[in-house]
Enzyme design. Structure first.
Site, short mmCIF file in Angstrom:
data_model
loop_
_atom_site.label_atom_id
_atom_site.label_comp_id
_atom_site.label_asym_id
_atom_site.label_seq_id
_atom_site.Cartn_x
_atom_site.Cartn_y
_atom_site.Cartn_z
N ASP A 34 0.70 -1.18 -0.04
CA ASP A 34 0.02 -0.10 0.05
C ASP A 34 0.82 1.24 0.08
O ASP A 34 1.71 1.36 0.83
CB ASP A 34 -1.03 -0.11 1.22
CG ASP A 34 -2.19 0.97 0.97
OD1 ASP A 34 -2.14 1.62 -0.03
OD2 ASP A 34 -3.10 0.89 2.02
N ASP A 35 0.51 2.47 -1.03
CA ASP A 35 1.22 3.36 -1.08
C ASP A 35 2.73 3.18 -0.99
O ASP A 35 3.57 4.04 -0.18
CB ASP A 35 0.92 4.43 0.27
CG ASP A 35 -0.52 4.91 0.11
OD1 ASP A 35 -1.45 4.30 -0.40
OD2 ASP A 35 -0.92 5.68 1.04
N CYS A 90 -6.07 4.04 -3.63
CA CYS A 90 -6.35 2.77 -3.27
C CYS A 90 -7.50 1.87 -4.11
O CYS A 90 -7.18 1.04 -4.74
CB CYS A 90 -6.60 2.60 -1.65
SG CYS A 90 -5.34 3.41 -0.89
N ARG A 119 -6.96 -1.23 -6.37
CA ARG A 119 -7.74 -2.67 -6.30
C ARG A 119 -8.73 -3.29 -7.06
O ARG A 119 -8.71 -4.56 -7.46
CB ARG A 119 -8.14 -2.63 -4.72
CG ARG A 119 -6.88 -2.43 -3.92
CD ARG A 119 -7.38 -1.84 -2.47
NE ARG A 119 -6.26 -1.11 -2.13
CZ ARG A 119 -5.11 -1.53 -1.35
NH1 ARG A 119 -5.65 -2.98 -0.66
NH2 ARG A 119 -4.15 -1.15 -0.91
N LYS A 140 -5.90 -5.56 3.80
CA LYS A 140 -6.90 -4.33 3.59
C LYS A 140 -7.62 -4.52 2.28
O LYS A 140 -7.12 -4.58 1.07
CB LYS A 140 -5.81 -3.04 3.21
CG LYS A 140 -6.66 -1.93 2.67
CD LYS A 140 -5.89 -0.74 2.87
CE LYS A 140 -6.17 0.63 1.99
NZ LYS A 140 -5.47 1.63 1.81
N HIS A 183 -10.87 -2.73 1.03
CA HIS A 183 -11.03 -1.29 0.44
C HIS A 183 -11.84 -1.26 -0.78
O HIS A 183 -11.63 -0.38 -1.63
CB HIS A 183 -9.72 -0.59 0.32
CG HIS A 183 -10.06 0.91 0.59
ND1 HIS A 183 -8.83 2.00 0.49
CD2 HIS A 183 -11.11 1.61 0.89
CE1 HIS A 183 -9.50 3.15 0.82
NE2 HIS A 183 -10.78 3.00 0.87
N SER A 187 -8.86 1.72 4.76
CA SER A 187 -7.50 2.24 5.04
C SER A 187 -7.53 2.34 6.69
O SER A 187 -8.67 2.82 7.17
CB SER A 187 -7.21 3.59 4.35
OG SER A 187 -7.04 3.48 3.05
N HIS A 203 1.04 2.18 4.42
CA HIS A 203 -0.02 3.25 4.30
C HIS A 203 -0.04 4.15 5.57
O HIS A 203 0.46 3.40 6.71
CB HIS A 203 -1.54 2.67 4.01
CG HIS A 203 -2.35 3.88 3.95
ND1 HIS A 203 -2.86 4.53 4.81
CD2 HIS A 203 -3.20 4.17 2.81
CE1 HIS A 203 -3.75 5.62 4.42
NE2 HIS A 203 -3.89 5.06 2.87
N ASP A 229 -0.41 -0.78 -4.76
CA ASP A 229 -1.52 -0.17 -5.38
C ASP A 229 -1.43 1.26 -5.83
O ASP A 229 -2.02 1.73 -6.85
CB ASP A 229 -2.62 -0.21 -4.36
CG ASP A 229 -2.58 0.75 -3.05
OD1 ASP A 229 -1.18 1.22 -2.82
OD2 ASP A 229 -3.36 1.37 -2.46
N ASN A 230 -0.20 2.06 -5.16
CA ASN A 230 -0.04 3.30 -5.97
C ASN A 230 1.12 4.02 -5.25
O ASN A 230 1.64 3.52 -4.35
CB ASN A 230 -1.61 4.44 -5.79
CG ASN A 230 -1.76 4.39 -3.99
OD1 ASN A 230 -2.69 3.83 -3.51
ND2 ASN A 230 -0.91 5.10 -3.36
N LYS A 247 1.54 9.94 -4.97
CA LYS A 247 0.26 9.28 -4.98
C LYS A 247 -0.54 10.63 -5.15
O LYS A 247 -0.25 11.89 -5.06
CB LYS A 247 -0.05 9.08 -3.41
CG LYS A 247 -1.42 8.40 -2.93
CD LYS A 247 -1.78 8.05 -1.65
CE LYS A 247 -3.17 7.78 -1.43
NZ LYS A 247 -3.16 7.20 0.00
#
Ligand code: MG
Length: 505
Positions: A35-36, A75, A79, A129, A131, A156, A235, A287-288, A308
């Site tokens: 994540d992130d 996010c 996904r 996660k 989301h 998140s 994240h 994811d990003n 991001k």
């Protein structure tokens, strides 16, 4: 050298023979989704102080991508695309992300990777996660989207009060402010709330135990499996349990990454111990891009521009590693590939039928196993809030990327680059800003077709590709625009009256 190559080819052929001749043993899949996490965050992608020995081993012994993209710089839409093989605009997972009380979710008529594999007898589980929505009575939880089991946080982990979320060092409050007016962050097991608030300092151990048990049980049952592990960790607010807190050289982000890497090590050890490592494709990506507004507490985009929330490379180009001992040859690929391609690839390797919908992904099997050219020729970039009015913000075709619109983002604030923060307002570019990403991955030096007349043909080709793609795009009804109802937020004490604070068990 030549002999080594021959031996390796024989091994690959032998493994494929075993796979093809043994219909009862299709490959297992472990899909790891950070994540992130930025392009520059792993040791194997050049970060000088990250401690990621297990991911680095996968990168050294597997196929490491340099040109791999997610589909959104935030996010939920990212996904949705990973699990469906379709741009988020088709499934309606836009604009932005889901919140605890969101009415919508990934529509149930979308087909996820889990639903593609289920008819072949796969056991399926997700840990971490989600989301992609909760909804009334858990309408959109993973158990409604093809997963047999779920353990995790459904959105998140900053979407709840930080005061009960201890971070680093243990037993102190988190740095910064989270969503104070929301219910405490729940830990959900299948469709039930197991803890509220979730115990973050013990969360990674719980995830690791759950995933190890899922693999072990599936192997004992002689059942092929698909494990999806979208990690919360990196994240904001970054946290780590006692085994990792303070152990990295990088502060909270490095500690979180170390703990995630340790879980990945546990999964690799379990696959080895249970004897299925040579029949399992493990795929890692994120994811990003990094949340640069957290300064050194956020991730790192390495040489890429911004992070991001933006459609610059730092927002959407990600580390990616495909690891399958004996089948995927160690190496580095500069071929173009995307999270969109995971579903068609898993389906192809398992012998599963593709969903009868407009897919945006391509099968990467030949790229992974024979290092052949990617079937992907373009990558389309939608912003956080896509609309039919503006359409695509950027298109990559081969080594060239053209930006038709750019804007900065709050998530990408704090770096010296004036194009990254939200103060860089929406700007149309005509002619588009054109970059050669092979010589200028940092998008520093726009090319001019006045100085390079040969580029006019490139621009025309990109514009045509954009028009054709947009003509094929049917925007699904926006699920996120359905809004949120605080009463839909998960609550372990549903009849209590002093929401959100009474949702505490
Ligand atoms: Mg993210």
């Amino acid at each position: 050298m030549r002999k080594d190559r021959m031996d390796y080819s024989r091994l690959v052929l032998f493994n494929l023979f075993l796979f093809c001749s043994c219909a009862a043993s299709p490959p297992n899949f472990v899909l790891l989704f950070a994540d992130d996490l930025g392009f520059g965050d792993l040791g194997s992608y050049g970060h000088p102080t990250s401690i990621t020995p297990n991911l680095d081993r996968m990168a050294a012994e597997g196929l490491r991508f340099t040109d791999f993209y997610c589909t959104s710089p935030v996010c939920s839409p990212s996904r949705a695309s990973l699990l469906t093989g379709r741009y988020q605009t088709r499934s309606g997972v836009y604009p932005g992300v889901f919140y605890p009380g969101s009415r919508g979710g990934l529509p149930l008529n979308e087909t996820t990777i889990a639903e593609v594999l289920k008819p072949l007898g796969y056991a399926t589980a997700v840990v971490g996660k989600w989301h992609l929505g909760v909804g009334a009575n858990g309408t959109y939880l993973p158990t409604k989207q093809g997963f047999d089991q779920y353990l995790g946080i459904p959105y998140s982990h900053d979407m709840g009060p930080c005061r009960n979320l201890t971070c680093f060092p243990p037993n102190i409050k988190c740095f910064g402010v989270c969503d104070m007016g929301t219910v405490f962050v729940p830990l959900i097991h299948n469709e039930d709330i197991k803890q509220q608030p979730a115990n973050f300092l013990d969360l990674e151990r719980a995830y690791s135990d759950f995933a190890v048990d899922f693999i072990t049980t599936s192997v004992k049952k002689n059942q092929p499996f698909f494990l999806y592990y979208p990690a919360d960790h990196t994240h904001y607010p970054q946290y780590a349990g006692v085994g990792a807190a303070g152990r990295s050289l990088r502060g909270p982000f490095g500690d979180a990454l170390l703990e995630l890497d340790t879980t990945i090590g546990n999964l690799l050890a379990t696959l080895e111990k249970t004897g299925v490592i040579n029949n399992t494709l493990i795929f890692f990506t994120a994811d990003n891009g990094p949340e640069l507004m957290r300064m050194s507490r956020g991730g790192n985009a390495g040489p890429l521009k911004c992070g991001k929330g933006t459609t610059y490379e730092g927002g959407m180009r990600e580390p990616a590693i495909a690891y399958w001992p004996g089948t995927i040859k160690p190496g580095v690929t500069h071929e173009l590939a995307s999270t969109l391609d995971v579903l068609p690839t898993f389906a192809s390797l398992a012998g599963a039928k593709l969903p009868q919908v407009m897919l945006d992904g391509v099968d990467m099997t030949e790229l992974l196993i024979h290092q052949e050219k990617s079937k992907r020729e373009t990558m389309m970039f939608y912003p956080v809030s896509p609309s039919e009015q503006y359409g695509l913000f950027a298109v990559r075709m081969g080594k060239y990327k053209a930006h038709f619109y750019t804007h900065g983002a709050t998530h990408s604030a704090t770096t010296p680059d004036k194009d990254c923060p939200a103060s860089a307002v929406l700007t149309a570019h005509d002619p588009p800003l054109l970059f050669d990403l092979e010589v200028d991955p940092s998008e520093n030096y726009p090319l001019s077709s006045k100085e390079r007349p040969d580029l006019q043909a490139v621009l025309e080709q990109i514009k045509k590709s954009k028009l054709d793609f947009e003509a094929s795009m049917v925007f699904g009804r926006s699920e996120i625009s359905k809004g949120a109802d605080p009463n839909l937020a998960p609550c372990c004490n549903p009849q209590c009256s002093l929401r959100p604070s009474c949702c505490h068990c």
